[in-house]
Design an enzyme around this catalytic site. Structure first.
Site, PDB file in Angstrom:
ATOM      1  N   GLY A 147      -3.947   5.921  -2.888  1.00  0.00           N
ATOM      2  CA  GLY A 147      -4.188   6.153  -1.483  1.00  0.00           C
ATOM      3  C   GLY A 147      -2.990   6.607  -0.680  1.00  0.00           C
ATOM      4  O   GLY A 147      -2.198   7.444  -1.108  1.00  0.00           O
ATOM      5  N   ILE A 148      -2.850   6.034   0.518  1.00  0.00           N
ATOM      6  CA  ILE A 148      -1.794   6.497   1.412  1.00  0.00           C
ATOM      7  C   ILE A 148      -0.411   6.088   0.914  1.00  0.00           C
ATOM      8  O   ILE A 148       0.579   6.753   1.228  1.00  0.00           O
ATOM      9  CB  ILE A 148      -2.012   6.023   2.858  1.00  0.00           C
ATOM     10  CG1 ILE A 148      -1.929   4.505   2.970  1.00  0.00           C
ATOM     11  CG2 ILE A 148      -3.325   6.540   3.414  1.00  0.00           C
ATOM     12  CD1 ILE A 148      -1.892   4.026   4.406  1.00  0.00           C
ATOM     13  N   GLY A 186       2.431  -1.122  -3.051  1.00  0.00           N
ATOM     14  CA  GLY A 186       1.104  -0.560  -3.294  1.00  0.00           C
ATOM     15  C   GLY A 186       1.128   0.949  -3.323  1.00  0.00           C
ATOM     16  O   GLY A 186       0.302   1.618  -2.697  1.00  0.00           O
ATOM     17  N   TYR A 205     -11.120  -8.699   7.145  1.00  0.00           N
ATOM     18  CA  TYR A 205     -10.206  -7.569   7.005  1.00  0.00           C
ATOM     19  C   TYR A 205      -9.563  -7.240   8.354  1.00  0.00           C
ATOM     20  O   TYR A 205      -8.342  -7.073   8.461  1.00  0.00           O
ATOM     21  CB  TYR A 205     -10.939  -6.341   6.463  1.00  0.00           C
ATOM     22  CG  TYR A 205     -10.054  -5.121   6.356  1.00  0.00           C
ATOM     23  CD1 TYR A 205      -9.099  -5.026   5.347  1.00  0.00           C
ATOM     24  CD2 TYR A 205     -10.156  -4.082   7.280  1.00  0.00           C
ATOM     25  CE1 TYR A 205      -8.270  -3.915   5.249  1.00  0.00           C
ATOM     26  CE2 TYR A 205      -9.327  -2.969   7.190  1.00  0.00           C
ATOM     27  CZ  TYR A 205      -8.388  -2.894   6.174  1.00  0.00           C
ATOM     28  OH  TYR A 205      -7.560  -1.796   6.094  1.00  0.00           O
TER      29      TYR A 205
END
Length: 287
Positions: A17-18, A13, A169
Site C-alpha cells: 500500500g502507501i 509497514g 478503526y
C-alpha cells in the site's frame, strides 16, 4: 526541497500500500532506508523494486509484528544498535479488523497495532531523533477519526460493541491524531516536527487478513472509488521532503494542512491517552 541524501528514513509497514508507494518515491532522493516487514516474500520483492529505482540505495529490512510489544521492542533495539540519527520516521503499519481479536497483552488488535504500535516504537527510538539537526515524524492517520466523537474510556477495546470494526478503526485513527498533537507539544523546544496525514481512500491490502464476507464485498464495491497508493502516499512524501517551515502538530490532506475534529485537538484528552498508553505498554517515557 529538503535534501534526503544519506539521511536515514524509517518506514513501518513498508511492503504494501502507501508504505510501499512512499518507500519507492522517497528512494529516488537517495537516503538510507530502514523498512519494517512481516512477510519475507513481500520484503524481498520490494527490495528488488527499490534497487531498480535507485541501484545505489542503502537499504535494510527489519521484521516487526506490531501486534506484539515484544516484537516492537526487539525491532527498536535493532534500530538503536545502528547508532545513527533517524531523520524521518513514518509510522504507517496498520490493520483493519472486521471481527474482535486481542493481542497476547489482552489489547484489542486494531488499537494495539494502529495506536500503541506508533506510540511504543516512536518513544523507544526517539533518542536517535533528538539533536541539533531537524528530524521528522509522520503519522498515518485517517479521516475515519471522525467516525467517533471521543476516546471510549470505559471500553478502550470496544469489547462490548465491536460490531464490524469500523468504529474501532476510527477510534484508533483518532488516537493517532491525539498522539501527534501531544508529542508535538512535548517536543516543541526540540528540532523534531510531528505531523499526521490522511491518505484518502486507498486501494491497498489493508484488511485483507479478514475472512468475513462483508469485508470482501465492501472492498470490491468500493474499489472503483479508491485512489492509487502513490496518490495516497503523496502527503507522506511531501512531509518527508518539503523545506523546513517549522510546522508541527498538524494534520495534512493532499499535501495541505487540513482541519480535523475539535476533539482531536484536545490536549487534556491527549495527555490522558498518553498516560493510558504508558500503562498499556508498562513503561513511562520522559521527554
Amino acid at each position: 526541497m529538503w535534501d534526503l541524501k544519506d539521511k536515514l528514513v524509517v518506514i513501518t509497514g513498508a511492503t504494501n500500500g502507501i508504505g510501499k508507494a512512499a518507500a519507492l518515491e522517497i528512494a529516488k532522493h537517495g537516503p538510507r532506508m530502514l523498512l519494517t516487514f512481516r512477510n519475507q516474500g513481500l520484503a524481498d520483492n520490494l527490495s528488488l523494486e527499490l534497487q531498480a529505482v535507485n541501484p545505489n540505495l542503502k537499504l535494510d529490512f527489519l521484521y516487526c509484528d506490531f501486534s506484539s510489544q515484544e516484537s516492537i521492542r526487539g525491532c527498536a533495539a535493532e534500530i538503536l544498535a545502528l547508532q545513527q540519527q533517524i531523520d524521518v520516521l513514518v509510522n504507517n503499519a496498520g490493520v483493519v479488523n472486521t471481527a474482535y481479536r486481542e493481542t497476547l497483552e489482552g489489547i484489542e488488535n486494531t488499537f494495539a497495532v494502529n495506536h500503541l504500535g506508533y506510540f511504543l516504537l516512536t518513544n523507544l527510538i526517539l533518542e536517535q531523533m533528538l539533536g541539533e539537526e531537524e528530524t521528522r515524524i509522520i503519522n498515518v492517520s485517517s479521516a475515519a477519526h471522525s467516525f467517533v466523537k471521543k476516546i471510549n474510556w470505559p471500553d478502550i477495546n470496544f469489547k462490548d460493541n465491536f460490531g464490524m470494526g469500523v468504529t474501532a478503526y476510527g477510534h484508533s485513527k483518532l488516537a493517532n491524531l491525539l498522539f501527534t498533537r501531544y508529542l508535538a507539544t512535548k517536543l516543541s523546544t526540540s528540532n523534531v516536527t510531528v505531523n499526521a496525514i490522511h491518505p484518502g481512500g486507498v486501494n491497498t491490502a489493508l484488511g485483507n487478513q479478514n475472512k468475513a464476507v462483508f469485508g470482501t464485498i465492501l472492498k470490491v464495491l468500493l474499489k472503483p472509488f479508491f485512489r492509487s497508493p502513490f496518490k495516497g502516499a503523496a502527503s507522506i512524501v511531501y512531509l518527508a521532503t518539503k523545506d523546513n517551515d517549522g510546522v508541527t502538530g498538524e494534520y495534512f490532506v493532499d499535501c495541505k494542512e487540513a482541519k480535523s475534529s475539535s476533539y482531536s485537538k484536545d490536549l487534556g484528552e491527549a495527555q490522558r491517552l498518553w498516560e493510558l498508553s504508558e500503562e498499556l505498554v508498562h513503561q513511562q517515557f520522559t521527554l
